[in-house]
Design an enzyme around this catalytic site. Structure first.
Site, mmCIF file in Angstrom:
data_model
loop_
_atom_site.group_PDB
_atom_site.id
_atom_site.type_symbol
_atom_site.label_atom_id
_atom_site.label_comp_id
_atom_site.label_asym_id
_atom_site.label_seq_id
_atom_site.Cartn_x
_atom_site.Cartn_y
_atom_site.Cartn_z
ATOM 1 N N HIS A 26 0.721 -1.231 0.052
ATOM 2 C CA HIS A 26 -0.039 -0.014 0.007
ATOM 3 C C HIS A 26 0.921 1.143 0.107
ATOM 4 C CE1 HIS A 26 -3.715 2.260 1.256
ATOM 5 N NE2 HIS A 26 -2.821 2.928 1.516
ATOM 6 N N GLU A 27 1.838 1.360 0.900
ATOM 7 C CA GLU A 27 2.611 2.373 1.158
ATOM 8 C C GLU A 27 3.597 2.625 -0.003
ATOM 9 O OE1 GLU A 27 2.220 4.968 3.221
ATOM 10 O OE2 GLU A 27 0.561 3.848 4.115
ATOM 11 N N HIS A 47 1.842 4.236 -3.165
ATOM 12 C CA HIS A 47 1.881 5.739 -2.971
ATOM 13 C C HIS A 47 2.935 6.299 -3.739
ATOM 14 C CE1 HIS A 47 -2.051 5.889 -1.381
ATOM 15 N NE2 HIS A 47 -1.700 5.432 -0.078
#
Length: 221
Positions: free
Chosen positions: A22-23, A26
């Site tokens: 997820h991170e 980004h």
């Protein structure tokens, strides 16, 4: 106690991978749109150590998991990682590109849910293997965790990804007014979580997405 230890063993890898992907997503998309902040900080990485927040990634989810087992409740796993630094001013089209940077995290979780569904299919294809049952259980956990993270982060509440996406889509004046919620966003989220409102709101959506994914792969879980 044995059930708690087994549960932790099953959930640990899916949780860490879900948050890491997820991170990293980004940061990766931010780099594609012109912001090198995450790249320069070494945060576009699949190394979990670069993203783990001791409290949000380990203590809070672990505590909620153990509590759900001790109280024999369904439970609701909740946690967070160290936010990937993004300087939206560095994006080529800040307001427009913010949408894609924010959407990258939930998008990564959706892809991870598909990945874990494939792992369950793999486990079912080798029923005699000693790895089949642990892999299937891990796959079920992976699907659930990634769907929860995806749906949760799509809530239109700054600083969640859904809040960033909403700011990108709103007219400038409304986006500015909406952004003023951000300092209180996390507090609002905690109130919604512990009051039970959060699970009531996103629970049906989580179930709906799960049904779609398992149906696509012909699974029964």
């Amino acid at each position: 106690m044995d059930e708690i230890i087994q549960g932790i063993a099953i959930y640990a890898l899916p949780v860490i991978l879900a948050i890491t992907m997820h991170e990293a997503a980004h940061g990766y998309i931010a780099k594609k749109f012109g912001d090198l902040t995450a790249f320069n900080a070494g945060r576009i990485s699949l190394n979990p150590a670069r993203h783990i927040d001791p409290v949000g990634t380990i203590i809070v989810p672990l505590s909620l998991f153990v509590l759900s087992k001790l109280t024999v409740g369904a439970g609701f796993l909740f946690g967070w990682a160290k936010p990937v630094p993004v300087n939206f001013a560095n994006l080529r089209h800040p307001k427009h590109d913010m949408l894609w940077v924010a959407a990258a995290g939930p998008g990564a979780n959706l892809l991870m849910a598909f990945f874990w569904a494939l792992m369950i299919k793999l486990a079912l294809a080798m029923p005699e293997s000693s790895f089949a049952k642990p892999l299937a259980l891990m796959g079920i956990a992976g699907i659930e965790i990634n769907i929860v993270l995806m749906v949760l982060n799509l809530l239109p509440l700054p600083p969640l990804d859904g809040g960033r996406m909403a700011m990108s889509l709103l007219p400038y004046r409304l986006a500015y007014q909406f952004s003023r919620i951000e300092p209180y966003g996390f507090m609002i989220l905690l109130v919604l979580l512990f009051s039970g409102i959060l699970s009531t709101v996103i629970g049906p959506v989580i179930l709906w997405v799960k049904i779609i994914i398992v149906s696509i792969f012909g699974l029964y879980i």
